[in-house]
Write an enzyme that holds these catalytic residues in place. Sequence first.
Site, PDB file in Angstrom:
ATOM      1  N   GLY A 134       0.891  -1.298   0.063  1.00  0.00           N
ATOM      2  CA  GLY A 134       0.037   0.209   0.002  1.00  0.00           C
ATOM      3  C   GLY A 134       0.868   1.107   0.058  1.00  0.00           C
ATOM      4  O   GLY A 134       2.031   1.120   0.347  1.00  0.00           O
ATOM      5  N   CYS A 135       0.113   2.479  -0.476  1.00  0.00           N
ATOM      6  CA  CYS A 135       0.864   3.647  -0.514  1.00  0.00           C
ATOM      7  C   CYS A 135       1.274   4.104   0.887  1.00  0.00           C
ATOM      8  O   CYS A 135       2.744   4.440   1.030  1.00  0.00           O
ATOM      9  CB  CYS A 135       0.257   4.612  -1.135  1.00  0.00           C
ATOM     10  SG  CYS A 135      -1.445   4.975  -0.512  1.00  0.00           S
ATOM     11  N   PHE A 136       0.691   4.195   1.884  1.00  0.00           N
ATOM     12  CA  PHE A 136       0.998   4.893   3.154  1.00  0.00           C
ATOM     13  C   PHE A 136       2.002   3.671   3.718  1.00  0.00           C
ATOM     14  O   PHE A 136       3.028   3.911   4.355  1.00  0.00           O
ATOM     15  CB  PHE A 136      -0.319   4.675   4.535  1.00  0.00           C
ATOM     16  CG  PHE A 136      -0.732   5.943   4.290  1.00  0.00           C
ATOM     17  CD1 PHE A 136      -0.220   7.317   4.214  1.00  0.00           C
ATOM     18  CD2 PHE A 136      -2.395   5.849   4.171  1.00  0.00           C
ATOM     19  CE1 PHE A 136      -0.816   8.306   4.273  1.00  0.00           C
ATOM     20  CE2 PHE A 136      -2.934   7.139   4.068  1.00  0.00           C
ATOM     21  CZ  PHE A 136      -2.569   8.531   4.120  1.00  0.00           C
TER      22      PHE A 136
END
Length: 324
Positions: A134-136
């Site tokens: 995921g990005c976070f």
Amino acid sequence: MIKAGIIGGSGYTGGELIRILLHHPEAEIDFVFSTTRAGKKVTTAHADLLGTTEMEFTGSINPDVDVVFLCLGHGNSSKFLQENTFSENTKIIDLSNDFRLQADAVFEGKKFVYGLPELKKEEIKKAKYIANPGCFATAIQLALLPLTKANKLGHTVHINAVTGSTGAGVSPSATSHFSWRNNNVSWYKPFTHQHLGEINESLKSLQSDSGELFFLPTRGNFTRGILATAYTEYDGSLEEAIDLYKEFYADALFTQVAEEPIHLKQIVNTNQCHIHLHKHENTLLITSAIDNLLKGASGQAIQNMNLIFGFGEGTGLNLKAGVF
């Protein structure tokens, strides 16, 4: 040339994959699947590609492509793979959260490797199936992994991270449309964000007693990028911490340790992660910045593809930041 297929090509991550693959010297796009735009030109969803491609979206797949990217909403990748079969030789790179956690990593006999190159490069090279982070999760793990590797993340960690509106996907929502987002900032999912699971699994794989994470995600009034700050107690000197980070990322093509404080514009539209360290008394502040759609999604997916097929890790990812 390998042949690539994209499932869910009309969204933000699908669009970024199309842009990168159109200029990738070792890959070509075989098909772009879309349930909502089949038969329409790709430029109807991605107008910036006008003059670059005449490709159309399709409602059917080629099961024999060399690699397929799943750019579907969370929970939909597993459903798609249940309903559609690819050849035994097809590599699958999933950009959803369906297979990231260890408990979900095996699906219908397919073993998905967690695709964070800075942590699992050698495993990725041998993998057939990749769960793209995921990005976070990417921004936060890259900020903290060197400390866990050195067994120095034993205290509570407080994390604040602000993300652009593209992180919410292409479909408009109450908190992503312009009138609400512009000139506005707000937090959401305090201390319960879904990316905490994959972050904790990675950190504890290096340091089993790593400290508890308190993560507050924030919506920013911009479109792209994540700026994450994490701070925790740290006994060593700033110089020692910098050395830890530089050593950990010595062979990481896309992760750089900056001497000066960092900002979003230096990494937006690139596959880079930039990290900066600051020490105040006994507290170490780590700042990391990534483009949520590239290093946080599609760029990292291409990085994983390059590793799997033995291409240069940065092939097709020589992208330019827009700093002004």
